[in-house]
Design a protein around this motif. Sequence first.
Motif, mmCIF file in Angstrom:
data_model
loop_
_atom_site.group_PDB
_atom_site.id
_atom_site.type_symbol
_atom_site.label_atom_id
_atom_site.label_comp_id
_atom_site.label_asym_id
_atom_site.label_seq_id
_atom_site.Cartn_x
_atom_site.Cartn_y
_atom_site.Cartn_z
ATOM 1 N N ARG A 254 27.671 28.063 46.491
ATOM 2 C CA ARG A 254 26.944 27.063 47.273
ATOM 3 C C ARG A 254 25.654 26.769 46.523
ATOM 4 O O ARG A 254 25.022 27.684 46.001
ATOM 5 N N LEU A 255 25.306 25.484 46.453
ATOM 6 C CA LEU A 255 24.023 25.094 45.872
ATOM 7 C C LEU A 255 23.102 24.734 47.022
ATOM 8 O O LEU A 255 23.447 23.884 47.855
ATOM 9 N N MET A 256 21.969 25.401 47.087
ATOM 10 C CA MET A 256 21.007 25.141 48.166
ATOM 11 C C MET A 256 19.675 24.743 47.528
ATOM 12 O O MET A 256 19.245 25.372 46.561
ATOM 13 N N THR A 257 19.031 23.721 48.092
ATOM 14 C CA THR A 257 17.783 23.259 47.476
ATOM 15 C C THR A 257 16.617 23.318 48.454
ATOM 16 O O THR A 257 16.788 23.156 49.667
ATOM 17 N N ALA A 258 15.437 23.523 47.885
ATOM 18 C CA ALA A 258 14.221 23.607 48.699
ATOM 19 C C ALA A 258 13.712 22.218 49.081
ATOM 20 O O ALA A 258 12.868 22.090 49.959
ATOM 21 N N ILE A 259 14.209 21.186 48.383
ATOM 22 C CA ILE A 259 13.908 19.801 48.769
ATOM 23 C C ILE A 259 15.237 19.216 49.221
ATOM 24 O O ILE A 259 16.246 19.370 48.519
ATOM 25 N N ARG A 260 15.246 18.590 50.366
ATOM 26 C CA ARG A 260 16.521 18.103 50.911
ATOM 27 C C ARG A 260 17.170 17.079 49.980
ATOM 28 O O ARG A 260 16.503 16.162 49.509
ATOM 29 N N MET A 261 18.447 17.255 49.737
ATOM 30 C CA MET A 261 19.204 16.323 48.893
ATOM 31 C C MET A 261 20.585 16.166 49.490
ATOM 32 O O MET A 261 21.572 16.640 48.927
ATOM 33 N N ASP A 262 20.644 15.563 50.659
ATOM 34 C CA ASP A 262 21.922 15.427 51.353
ATOM 35 C C ASP A 262 22.931 14.747 50.426
ATOM 36 O O ASP A 262 22.601 13.813 49.721
ATOM 37 N N GLY A 263 24.143 15.235 50.435
ATOM 38 C CA GLY A 263 25.179 14.641 49.585
ATOM 39 C C GLY A 263 25.270 15.335 48.234
ATOM 40 O O GLY A 263 26.236 15.160 47.509
ATOM 41 N N VAL A 264 24.253 16.107 47.886
ATOM 42 C CA VAL A 264 24.266 16.809 46.594
ATOM 43 C C VAL A 264 24.294 18.317 46.808
ATOM 44 O O VAL A 264 25.037 19.045 46.153
ATOM 45 N N ALA A 265 23.497 18.762 47.762
ATOM 46 C CA ALA A 265 23.375 20.208 47.990
ATOM 47 C C ALA A 265 22.989 20.466 49.438
ATOM 48 O O ALA A 265 22.533 19.563 50.133
ATOM 49 N N GLU A 266 23.167 21.712 49.856
ATOM 50 C CA GLU A 266 22.728 22.092 51.206
ATOM 51 C C GLU A 266 21.226 22.371 51.166
ATOM 52 O O GLU A 266 20.711 22.818 50.142
ATOM 53 N N PRO A 267 20.539 22.149 52.296
ATOM 54 C CA PRO A 267 19.124 22.570 52.303
ATOM 55 C C PRO A 267 19.038 24.088 52.328
ATOM 56 O O PRO A 267 19.938 24.743 52.880
ATOM 57 N N PHE A 268 17.993 24.648 51.718
ATOM 58 C CA PHE A 268 17.849 26.108 51.767
ATOM 59 C C PHE A 268 17.403 26.513 53.169
ATOM 60 O O PHE A 268 16.345 26.125 53.633
ATOM 61 N N ILE A 269 18.253 27.268 53.823
ATOM 62 C CA ILE A 269 17.924 27.856 55.124
ATOM 63 C C ILE A 269 18.257 29.336 54.976
ATOM 64 O O ILE A 269 19.401 29.684 54.644
ATOM 65 N N ARG A 270 17.250 30.175 55.160
ATOM 66 C CA ARG A 270 17.417 31.598 54.834
ATOM 67 C C ARG A 270 18.650 32.216 55.485
ATOM 68 O O ARG A 270 19.456 32.870 54.832
ATOM 69 N N ARG A 271 18.815 31.972 56.783
ATOM 70 C CA ARG A 271 19.936 32.594 57.486
ATOM 71 C C ARG A 271 21.283 32.105 56.940
ATOM 72 O O ARG A 271 22.232 32.857 56.808
ATOM 73 N N ARG A 272 21.316 30.804 56.622
ATOM 74 C CA ARG A 272 22.583 30.268 56.103
ATOM 75 C C ARG A 272 22.869 30.825 54.703
ATOM 76 O O ARG A 272 24.015 31.109 54.349
ATOM 77 N N CYS A 273 21.809 30.980 53.951
ATOM 78 C CA CYS A 273 21.949 31.550 52.603
ATOM 79 C C CYS A 273 22.526 32.964 52.714
ATOM 80 O O CYS A 273 23.470 33.324 51.998
ATOM 81 N N SER A 274 21.983 33.749 53.648
ATOM 82 C CA SER A 274 22.475 35.125 53.821
ATOM 83 C C SER A 274 23.953 35.130 54.218
ATOM 84 O O SER A 274 24.727 35.960 53.747
ATOM 85 N N ARG A 275 24.314 34.191 55.054
ATOM 86 C CA ARG A 275 25.715 34.102 55.505
ATOM 87 C C ARG A 275 26.648 33.833 54.313
ATOM 88 O O ARG A 275 27.693 34.454 54.176
ATOM 89 N N HIS A 276 26.236 32.895 53.461
ATOM 90 C CA HIS A 276 27.047 32.605 52.260
ATOM 91 C C HIS A 276 27.196 33.857 51.397
ATOM 92 O O HIS A 276 28.273 34.148 50.888
ATOM 93 N N LEU A 277 26.099 34.562 51.248
ATOM 94 C CA LEU A 277 26.124 35.770 50.407
ATOM 95 C C LEU A 277 27.063 36.808 51.005
ATOM 96 O O LEU A 277 27.832 37.447 50.283
ATOM 97 N N GLU A 278 26.992 36.949 52.333
ATOM 98 C CA GLU A 278 27.888 37.924 52.993
ATOM 99 C C GLU A 278 29.349 37.555 52.773
ATOM 100 O O GLU A 278 30.221 38.413 52.739
ATOM 101 N N LYS A 279 29.614 36.246 52.626
ATOM 102 C CA LYS A 279 30.991 35.808 52.381
ATOM 103 C C LYS A 279 31.352 35.853 50.899
ATOM 104 O O LYS A 279 32.341 35.245 50.472
#
Length: 244
Positions: free
Chosen positions: A105-130
């Motif tokens: 998953r590519l997550m960015t600190a600046i929103r770039m809808d259509g290119v990457a997900e926004p960085f959200i800590r909890r969501r990032c952790s979820r991806h890592l757990e998967k």
Amino acid sequence: MPDPTRPVYKRVLLKVSGEAFAPKSENGVEMEVVSKLADQIARCRSSGTQIAIVVGGGNIIRGSQLSARSQVIQESTAHYMGMLGTVINGLALQDALEHIGCQTRLMTAIRMDGVAEPFIRRRCSRHLEKNRVVILGCGTGQPFVTTDTAAALRACEIGADMLLKATKVDGVYSDDPVKNPHAVYYDSLTYQQVLEQNLRVMDMTAIGLCMDNRIPITVFNYLKEGNIERAVAGEKVGTIVKVS
Ligand code: UDP
């Protein structure tokens, strides 16, 4: 007794500078080089350690250098351009990893809808757990700092056990080992020594963040085949910076 079936680290933050995406001594992106990097990263997953990667952008734009060369561009604009550059590297690494079957998953600190997900800590952790490799672009999303600071910040946020700083040299030296053959290599350092001796490990903000949050840093040579895997698996591969 350590259990050999369990990884040493549960979660690591790997910082890869922009130079790791470019052809030798040049700028831009070279997919052959990125694919080699991706091969190493993909092999790390077998260790069972969760991996988040902060990508640099120095191969595209360094904000402070661009603004120093021109009176036209505002320094903050140049830094935003630098942050966008990191996304170019992030996209390249994402495709190189997915090409060899590694989920990302590519997550960015600046929103770039259509290119990457926004960085959200909890969501990032979820991806890592998967067991997805999470690539983090746009640094901190704020100008005037570097992706080293972003790496330290994200390592704190996601609770990484270790920050792995991939470089072109074997670890931390008293001086640039490429220019000074008498430079002394350090096997291990404290944060305090790094700050007091102004050693070039990462920028000072990054060191301060890691020190306050007790996140150890390993500085190692990613160009030596297998070193990223060894570092992720918890083997000693370079200089370690820690409390004592
Ligand atoms: N940058 C920024 N804020 C951040 C991270 C990066 O403004 O949180 C900009 C800054 O201009 C920097 C450029 O992005 O020079 C590229 O990042 P960096 O120089 O850290 O890349 P690296 O040296 O790791 O390739």
